[in-house]
Design an enzyme around this catalytic site. Structure first.
Site, short mmCIF file in Angstrom:
data_model
loop_
_atom_site.label_atom_id
_atom_site.label_comp_id
_atom_site.label_asym_id
_atom_site.label_seq_id
_atom_site.Cartn_x
_atom_site.Cartn_y
_atom_site.Cartn_z
N CYS A 99 149.23 123.41 -10.10
CA CYS A 99 149.43 122.15 -9.37
C CYS A 99 148.86 122.29 -7.95
CB CYS A 99 150.91 121.82 -9.30
SG CYS A 99 151.29 120.51 -8.13
N HIS B 50 154.15 116.07 -9.50
CA HIS B 50 154.71 116.58 -8.24
C HIS B 50 155.04 115.40 -7.32
CE1 HIS B 50 155.11 120.24 -5.59
NE2 HIS B 50 155.44 119.24 -4.81
N CYS C 158 151.85 122.23 -5.22
CA CYS C 158 152.95 123.20 -5.15
C CYS C 158 152.69 124.20 -4.01
CB CYS C 158 153.09 123.94 -6.48
SG CYS C 158 154.09 123.05 -7.69
N TYR D 240 145.93 84.81 -19.07
CA TYR D 240 146.31 83.78 -18.11
C TYR D 240 146.42 84.35 -16.70
CZ TYR D 240 148.36 79.37 -16.62
OH TYR D 240 148.59 78.18 -15.99
N GLN E 75 151.19 108.70 -0.55
CA GLN E 75 149.93 108.70 0.18
C GLN E 75 150.05 107.87 1.43
OE1 GLN E 75 146.33 108.70 -2.11
NE2 GLN E 75 147.48 108.37 -4.00
N HIS F 15 159.39 95.86 5.71
CA HIS F 15 160.02 95.83 4.39
C HIS F 15 159.27 96.73 3.41
CE1 HIS F 15 156.92 92.64 4.28
NE2 HIS F 15 156.74 93.02 3.04
N HIS G 225 158.29 120.92 -7.93
CA HIS G 225 157.32 120.20 -8.74
C HIS G 225 157.98 119.15 -9.64
CE1 HIS G 225 153.43 119.92 -10.86
NE2 HIS G 225 154.10 119.92 -12.00
N GLY H 185 148.90 105.70 -12.82
CA GLY H 185 147.72 106.46 -12.45
C GLY H 185 148.00 107.72 -11.66
N ASN I 120 152.48 106.21 -5.85
CA ASN I 120 152.28 105.89 -7.26
C ASN I 120 153.08 106.89 -8.07
OD1 ASN I 120 150.39 103.84 -6.76
ND2 ASN I 120 148.71 105.32 -6.70
N ASN J 146 143.64 114.05 2.21
CA ASN J 146 143.25 113.91 0.82
C ASN J 146 141.89 114.59 0.58
OD1 ASN J 146 142.41 112.84 -1.73
ND2 ASN J 146 143.88 111.18 -1.45
N ASP J 147 141.81 115.42 -0.47
CA ASP J 147 140.57 116.16 -0.73
C ASP J 147 139.47 115.25 -1.26
OD1 ASP J 147 141.70 118.58 0.15
OD2 ASP J 147 142.61 118.95 -1.81
N SER K 133 148.32 111.28 -11.56
CA SER K 133 147.92 112.28 -12.53
C SER K 133 148.81 113.52 -12.47
CB SER K 133 146.46 112.68 -12.28
OG SER K 133 146.27 112.92 -10.89
N HIS L 230 155.42 97.55 4.14
CA HIS L 230 154.59 96.67 4.96
C HIS L 230 155.18 96.58 6.35
CE1 HIS L 230 152.63 94.46 1.33
NE2 HIS L 230 151.84 95.40 1.82
N HIS M 95 155.09 112.97 -4.62
CA HIS M 95 154.22 112.83 -3.45
C HIS M 95 153.86 111.37 -3.23
CE1 HIS M 95 151.25 112.58 -6.68
NE2 HIS M 95 150.40 112.06 -5.81
ZN LIG Z 1 153.54 120.87 -8.00
ZN LIG Z 2 155.08 92.80 1.95
#
Ligand SMILES: [Zn+2]
Ligand SMILES: [Zn+2]
Ligand SMILES: [Zn+2]
Length: 347
Positions: free
Chosen positions: A51, A165, A54, A317, A169, A297, A114, A160, A154, A76-77, A162, A282, A167
């Site tokens: 990971c 662990h 870790c 729709y 962003q 919020h 982890h 998404g 996320n 971020n790499d 992956s 936000h 975390h």
């Molecule tokens: Zn980890």
């Molecule tokens: Zn908002």
């Protein structure tokens, strides 16, 4: 005739985004299967040798993580934004319009473990995450080229993420992202015409009606917004009006940590599985301008619909006309409020 929000198909207005969502409550006659499909908790180790988050592990760039004990931040790499991008625009007949964007993307590990999620961390541990969010907003927001700092997470492969662990962003940009700009304009316009705050007024209505509130503590409320698009979408609203995360008092920082833990625990319990979502906050831009109308919020946007494995798709729709939902926000709130049974986790 009065509109019956529990029976009649109707549209609801989102005053923050100035958008409508179609609600089709009669379609909920279909059977509720939320508790049928149980997904056993995945067997995730406390430490994973490959990971990249870790403690002590090597990342793809060759950098080695320190043996951190609490939280850990790194650039971020594979960042979506790069610092020092030159300022430039291109415009062909006002139809092909582009603008350079500069910024910084960081990853914040919530814990050295982890296998944890916010729902399984103690509020005192989440407090360290909250403190780091504040430090990042202060540091990045004070830079001349940065005008907005977006904090988000996320969670789960459905969204998404992956790597399990825990975390989040932090993306800091020179422009104000358009959803943020739309919410800002809505709050400013509301304040201009009502001499009060959109979200203060909205929260006090929700506190009177109570049916969309899931939980609260001394300083924060978690509710399913009247205009929610995702089946179990929620907002976390502070009871006090303030503009940005660094303005929280010590008590509010603890209260936010606590309500994040409880909110994510209700989510996990709903389908008896680690819940997938995108969440984030936000707040007012850090562009130095006056933003009195901003009410800080948080939003949770979970994709799940009927079980841990059945997600809602935004198709047809939704792509062509308008978002649509079947279960009403009131029923979603009722189910989330009732999701207190955590015994599945011990199985
Ligand atoms: Zn980890
Ligand atoms: Zn908002
Ligand atoms: Zn307010």
């Amino acid at each position: 005739m009065n509109l019956d929000l529990t029976k009649h198909p109707h549209r609801r207005f989102n005053p923050l985004l100035q958008e409508w969502v179609l609600v089709s409550p009669y379609r909920t006659d279909r059977p509720w299967q939320g508790r049928v499909e149980e997904t056993p908790p995945a067997n995730i180790p406390q430490y994973h040798p490959s990971c990249y988050m870790c403690p002590g592990n090597k990342r793809s760039t060759g950098a080695v993580n320190p043996k951190f004990k609490n939280v850990f931040v790194f650039d971020n790499d594979f960042p979506a934004l790069l610092p020092g991008t030159p300022n430039a625009t291109s415009n062909v007949q006002n139809l092909l319009v582009a603008q350079s964007e500069t910024g910084i993307c960081r990853v914040l590990c919530f814990s050295p473990r982890h296998d944890l999620t916010l729902s399984q961390m103690a509020p005192v541990e989440i407090r360290l995450v909250v403190d780091e969010w504040i430090a990042q907003v202060q540091e990045l927001g004070s830079r001349k080229e940065i005008n907005y700092v977006q904090i988000f997470e996320n969670r789960g492969t459905l969204m998404g993420a992956s790597n399990p662990h825990p975390h989040g962003q932090i993306w800091a940009s020179s422009s104000i992202p358009h959803l943020v700009a739309t919410e800002q304009e809505s709050q400013r316009a509301y304040k201009d015409s009502n001499s009060s705050c959109l979200l203060c007024d909205y929260l006090s209505l929700e506190q009177q009606q109570k049916e969309r509130i899931i939980l609260e503590n001394e300083h924060f409320v978690t509710l399913v917004p009247f205009w929610a698009v995702w089946p179990y979408e929620t907002m976390i609203l502070p009871k006090r009006h303030f503009f940005a995360i660094p303005e929280m008092t010590n008590d509010e920082r603890n209260a936010l940590s606590e309500i994040l833990q409880r909110t994510t625990l209700h989510y996990d319990n709903l389908f008896q599985a680690s819940f997938a979502y995108s969440m984030g906050f936000h707040q007012q831009p850090s562009d130095g301008a006056d933003h009195e109308a901003w009410h800080f919020h948080g939003h949770f946007f979970p994709p799940l619909l009927r079980s841990a494995t059945v997600r809602k798709f935004m198709v047809g729709y939704e792509m062509l006309a308008s978002p649509q939902r079947d279960i009403t926000p009131e029923i979603a709130a009722e189910r989330l409020r009732a999701a207190t049974d955590n015994s599945w986790r011990a199985k």
